[in-house]
Design an enzyme around this catalytic site. Structure first.
Site, PDB file in Angstrom:
ATOM      1  N   LYS A 276     -65.098 -84.916 108.080  1.00  0.00           N
ATOM      2  CA  LYS A 276     -64.229 -86.772 108.078  1.00  0.00           C
ATOM      3  C   LYS A 276     -64.326 -86.270 109.730  1.00  0.00           C
ATOM      4  O   LYS A 276     -64.563 -87.559 110.150  1.00  0.00           O
ATOM      5  CB  LYS A 276     -62.723 -86.902 107.476  1.00  0.00           C
ATOM      6  CG  LYS A 276     -63.084 -86.621 105.917  1.00  0.00           C
ATOM      7  CD  LYS A 276     -61.673 -87.324 105.665  1.00  0.00           C
ATOM      8  CE  LYS A 276     -60.185 -86.225 105.796  1.00  0.00           C
ATOM      9  NZ  LYS A 276     -60.893 -85.724 104.359  1.00  0.00           N
TER      10      LYS A 276
ATOM     11  N   ARG B 214     -53.809 -92.191 103.712  1.00  0.00           N
ATOM     12  CA  ARG B 214     -54.119 -91.651 102.433  1.00  0.00           C
ATOM     13  C   ARG B 214     -53.339 -91.359 101.141  1.00  0.00           C
ATOM     14  O   ARG B 214     -53.852 -90.610  99.806  1.00  0.00           O
ATOM     15  CB  ARG B 214     -53.429 -89.721 102.938  1.00  0.00           C
ATOM     16  CG  ARG B 214     -55.346 -88.952 103.735  1.00  0.00           C
ATOM     17  CD  ARG B 214     -54.403 -87.719 103.820  1.00  0.00           C
ATOM     18  NE  ARG B 214     -55.532 -86.732 104.004  1.00  0.00           N
ATOM     19  CZ  ARG B 214     -56.139 -85.937 104.815  1.00  0.00           C
ATOM     20  NH1 ARG B 214     -55.378 -86.580 106.027  1.00  0.00           N
ATOM     21  NH2 ARG B 214     -56.818 -84.846 104.432  1.00  0.00           N
TER      22      ARG B 214
ATOM     23  N   ARG C  65     -64.509 -72.320 107.244  1.00  0.00           N
ATOM     24  CA  ARG C  65     -64.595 -72.723 109.270  1.00  0.00           C
ATOM     25  C   ARG C  65     -63.446 -72.245 109.814  1.00  0.00           C
ATOM     26  O   ARG C  65     -62.642 -71.804 109.658  1.00  0.00           O
ATOM     27  CB  ARG C  65     -63.741 -73.929 108.061  1.00  0.00           C
ATOM     28  CG  ARG C  65     -63.513 -75.210 109.619  1.00  0.00           C
ATOM     29  CD  ARG C  65     -63.430 -76.685 108.880  1.00  0.00           C
ATOM     30  NE  ARG C  65     -62.252 -76.690 108.576  1.00  0.00           N
ATOM     31  CZ  ARG C  65     -61.613 -78.138 108.228  1.00  0.00           C
ATOM     32  NH1 ARG C  65     -62.453 -78.622 108.178  1.00  0.00           N
ATOM     33  NH2 ARG C  65     -60.404 -78.098 108.221  1.00  0.00           N
TER      34      ARG C  65
ATOM     35  N   ARG D 236     -58.038 -71.822 110.683  1.00  0.00           N
ATOM     36  CA  ARG D 236     -56.431 -72.851 110.300  1.00  0.00           C
ATOM     37  C   ARG D 236     -55.285 -72.316 109.096  1.00  0.00           C
ATOM     38  O   ARG D 236     -56.557 -72.063 108.203  1.00  0.00           O
ATOM     39  CB  ARG D 236     -56.828 -74.695 109.780  1.00  0.00           C
ATOM     40  CG  ARG D 236     -56.701 -76.036 110.712  1.00  0.00           C
ATOM     41  CD  ARG D 236     -57.718 -76.805 109.636  1.00  0.00           C
ATOM     42  NE  ARG D 236     -57.100 -77.243 108.986  1.00  0.00           N
ATOM     43  CZ  ARG D 236     -57.819 -78.621 108.532  1.00  0.00           C
ATOM     44  NH1 ARG D 236     -58.197 -79.537 109.437  1.00  0.00           N
ATOM     45  NH2 ARG D 236     -57.142 -79.606 107.518  1.00  0.00           N
TER      46      ARG D 236
ATOM     47  N   ARG E 171     -55.160 -79.138  98.831  1.00  0.00           N
ATOM     48  CA  ARG E 171     -55.075 -79.846  99.329  1.00  0.00           C
ATOM     49  C   ARG E 171     -56.387 -81.466  98.408  1.00  0.00           C
ATOM     50  O   ARG E 171     -56.585 -82.754  97.769  1.00  0.00           O
ATOM     51  CB  ARG E 171     -56.070 -80.137 100.415  1.00  0.00           C
ATOM     52  CG  ARG E 171     -55.708 -79.037 100.992  1.00  0.00           C
ATOM     53  CD  ARG E 171     -55.657 -78.386 102.512  1.00  0.00           C
ATOM     54  NE  ARG E 171     -56.862 -79.197 102.904  1.00  0.00           N
ATOM     55  CZ  ARG E 171     -57.371 -78.217 103.927  1.00  0.00           C
ATOM     56  NH1 ARG E 171     -57.571 -76.967 103.909  1.00  0.00           N
ATOM     57  NH2 ARG E 171     -57.920 -78.883 104.594  1.00  0.00           N
TER      58      ARG E 171
HETATM   59  P1  AMP Z   1     -56.470 -83.037 108.263  1.00  0.00           P
HETATM   60  O1  AMP Z   1     -56.182 -82.636 109.322  1.00  0.00           O
HETATM   61  O2  AMP Z   1     -56.982 -84.471 107.871  1.00  0.00           O
HETATM   62  O3  AMP Z   1     -57.412 -82.511 106.962  1.00  0.00           O
HETATM   63  O4  AMP Z   1     -55.119 -83.064 107.036  1.00  0.00           O
HETATM   64  C1  AMP Z   1     -54.168 -81.782 107.439  1.00  0.00           C
HETATM   65  C2  AMP Z   1     -52.701 -81.958 106.494  1.00  0.00           C
HETATM   66  O5  AMP Z   1     -52.123 -83.048 107.737  1.00  0.00           O
HETATM   67  C3  AMP Z   1     -52.905 -82.682 105.767  1.00  0.00           C
HETATM   68  O6  AMP Z   1     -53.261 -81.403 104.075  1.00  0.00           O
HETATM   69  C4  AMP Z   1     -51.348 -83.276 104.620  1.00  0.00           C
HETATM   70  O7  AMP Z   1     -51.000 -82.271 104.678  1.00  0.00           O
HETATM   71  C5  AMP Z   1     -51.564 -83.820 106.564  1.00  0.00           C
HETATM   72  N1  AMP Z   1     -52.017 -85.004 106.676  1.00  0.00           N
HETATM   73  C6  AMP Z   1     -52.459 -85.488 107.350  1.00  0.00           C
HETATM   74  N2  AMP Z   1     -52.817 -86.798 107.330  1.00  0.00           N
HETATM   75  C7  AMP Z   1     -52.410 -86.860 106.116  1.00  0.00           C
HETATM   76  C8  AMP Z   1     -51.648 -88.565 105.640  1.00  0.00           C
HETATM   77  N3  AMP Z   1     -52.506 -89.565 106.537  1.00  0.00           N
HETATM   78  N4  AMP Z   1     -50.617 -88.532 105.174  1.00  0.00           N
HETATM   79  C9  AMP Z   1     -49.952 -87.026 104.599  1.00  0.00           C
HETATM   80  N5  AMP Z   1     -49.975 -86.230 104.944  1.00  0.00           N
HETATM   81  C10 AMP Z   1     -51.582 -85.900 105.597  1.00  0.00           C
END
Ligand code: AMP
Length: 195
Positions: free
Chosen positions: A15, A87, A121, A156, A167
């Site tokens: 994404k 989400r 990654r 990360r 996740r």
């Molecule tokens: P990402 O960078 O999109 O992979 O998001 C990393 C982490 O951020 C996720 O595993 C959640 O813990 C948190 N997170 C990001 N976006 C959201 C969202 N829209 N709702 C809830 N948690 C989020």
């Protein structure tokens, strides 16, 4: 012409990479709630401390906090690409009360590929570069150094097998229902990549 777009899909689908490309091509603001949360954790803000546990375990941050942050980012914008928001259906509803959306892109990936991708990654620490590497499939020329800007690479804290599995579970139970929602709204565009 400005667009209001959403990008969603399982972790590891790519994404962030696709959102950055679309944002550049169409001049749209790229908003990643994950990036915003990571910045708060790095700066050890009150919000950063509150969300640390959720993030490190691979759990979604509670809707109330996430909605407040995301809506504040998009207010007054004519165009944006949302990477990782909404989400949950609660987040969808909050977004719909505050903004229209032109299209929702779903990017698919198998769970095996997601685990393989995320566990290897590494990302460039320079936020204006953000280049992504993979320790098996796309190694940098020098270990832990970005080929493009010479900054260091980092992994990360939530890119490990146990957390990635959590996740994926969170995605399947809370985010996958967005597919039906946007399909019924006639806004869904599906991108299924080769594994
Ligand atoms: P990402 O960078 O999109 O992979 O998001 C990393 C982490 O951020 C996720 O595993 C959640 O813990 C948190 N997170 C990001 N976006 C959201 C969202 N829209 N709702 C809830 N948690 C989020």
């Amino acid at each position: 012409m400005s667009y209001k777009l959403i990008l969603f899909g399982p972790p590891g689908a790519g994404k962030g990479t696709q959102a950055a490309l679309i944002s550049k091509e169409y001049g749209l603001r790229h908003i990643s709630t994950g990036d915003i949360f990571r910045k708060h954790m790095k700066d050890q803000t009150d919000l950063g401390k509150e969300i640390l546990d959720y993030m490190n375990k691979g759990l979604l941050v509670p809707d109330e906090l996430t909605i407040k942050i995301a809506l504040n980012e998009i207010k007054d914008l004519n165009g944006f690409i949302l990477d990782g928001f909404p989400r949950t259906i609660e987040q969808v509803k909050a977004l719909e009360q505050n903004s229209s959306v032109d299209a929702a892109f779903y990017i698919g990936v198998s769970e095996d590929t997601a685990i393989k991708r995320l566990c290897g990654r590494k990302t460039c620490s320079n936020k204006t570069c953000n280049e992504v590497y993979h320790m098996v499939d796309r190694k940098p020329k020098l270990e832990n150094i970005c080929d493009k800007c010479n900054s260091s690479l980092y992994q990360r804290s939530d890119d490990n097998e146990e957390t990635v599995k959590t996740r994926l579970k969170e995605y399947n139970t809370k985010t996958a229902p967005l597919l039906n929602h946007y399909m019924h709204k006639n806004k869904l565009l599906m991108i299924m990549k080769k594994q």
